[in-house]
Design an enzyme around this catalytic site. Sequence first.
Site, mmCIF file in Angstrom:
data_model
loop_
_atom_site.group_PDB
_atom_site.id
_atom_site.type_symbol
_atom_site.label_atom_id
_atom_site.label_comp_id
_atom_site.label_asym_id
_atom_site.label_seq_id
_atom_site.Cartn_x
_atom_site.Cartn_y
_atom_site.Cartn_z
ATOM 1 N N SER A 1 23.867 -74.389 19.413
ATOM 2 C CA SER A 1 23.870 -75.336 18.312
ATOM 3 C C SER A 1 24.929 -76.395 18.544
ATOM 4 O O SER A 1 25.201 -76.761 19.683
ATOM 5 C CB SER A 1 24.063 -74.642 16.968
ATOM 6 O OG SER A 1 23.690 -75.522 15.924
ATOM 7 N N ASP B 1 32.419 -75.297 24.992
ATOM 8 C CA ASP B 1 31.676 -75.748 26.167
ATOM 9 C C ASP B 1 30.434 -76.496 25.712
ATOM 10 O O ASP B 1 29.887 -76.234 24.639
ATOM 11 C CB ASP B 1 31.224 -74.551 27.004
ATOM 12 C CG ASP B 1 32.347 -73.930 27.826
ATOM 13 O OD1 ASP B 1 33.487 -74.424 27.758
ATOM 14 O OD2 ASP B 1 32.075 -72.950 28.539
ATOM 15 N N HIS C 1 36.436 -72.880 19.257
ATOM 16 C CA HIS C 1 37.883 -72.702 19.146
ATOM 17 C C HIS C 1 38.510 -73.872 18.391
ATOM 18 O O HIS C 1 37.858 -74.873 18.116
ATOM 19 C CB HIS C 1 38.497 -72.568 20.539
ATOM 20 C CG HIS C 1 38.126 -71.300 21.247
ATOM 21 N ND1 HIS C 1 39.056 -70.453 21.800
ATOM 22 C CD2 HIS C 1 36.922 -70.724 21.497
ATOM 23 C CE1 HIS C 1 38.453 -69.411 22.364
ATOM 24 N NE2 HIS C 1 37.142 -69.561 22.191
#
EC number: 4.1.1.65
Length: 280
Positions: free
Chosen positions: A247, A88, A144
Amino acid sequence: MSLTTALTYALPHRLLSSMARSLAYSDDPRVSRWLIDTVTRKFNVNLDEAANPDPRSYPTFNQFFTRALKPGARAADADPRSLVMPADGRISQLGKIEAGRIFQAKGQSFTAAELLGSDEDAKPYNDGLYATVYLSPRDYHRVHMPWTGTLRETVHVPGRLFSVGPAAVNGVPRLFARNERLVCHFDTSFGPMVSVMVGALLVSGVETVWSGEEIPAYGDRITRKDYRGQGIKLERFAEMARFNYGSTVIVLLPPGVAEFAPQLGAESPVQLGQALAKLR
């Protein structure tokens, strides 16, 4: 360069990040609840998507910050040829690696070799593609796999811990090639692929699903770990790592294998699992 960004040059990056880590892992309810309430309110965190939506039930701020999503909150793009978004956040930049360089912001760039810590490691990505995804404090903080891959090697590259917010990205030259980072090399069906977990100011750690905590301990030299022959295979869309504060993750692809999804561009808001690119 903003005054705030200029001041970060003089800050003791690792000391501040170590202090932040102590607070993030504190199980003192006064500390954890204050941090959780502050971040939830300031950044408008959507807890409805969390597997555990009760902010008061997390014993530490770090457990809240690295919270899992509830089943079905994100899904991989339905096209089996799509490489999926690793996290995201929003696209900072994406495009072609031209003359070995990766665009950071107007007037700012760095080389793939600087980012990866090796000229040799950068060669497969000459004229390839890069995508830089910024995770803000409000986002889901697990990263992911864009595509199914077998882990070949990780490279821990020590460095500074500048902020990776927009002001710093615009003002600090070669920022992503200067910050401490973990470079994860994978072998895939289309060739090599790299995911780079870039640390930042107040980031108190990077963890992987195969090895646990990688940053800290903060390093003073490049450290390589060889995973060839160990059969660590991660499927497309599977979790690979997590940040303990906001980050950036940078994905590199070799030339000629894929094209970016046409709707993506700098500053595009993105969600884990949506199409990042499509295999040719």
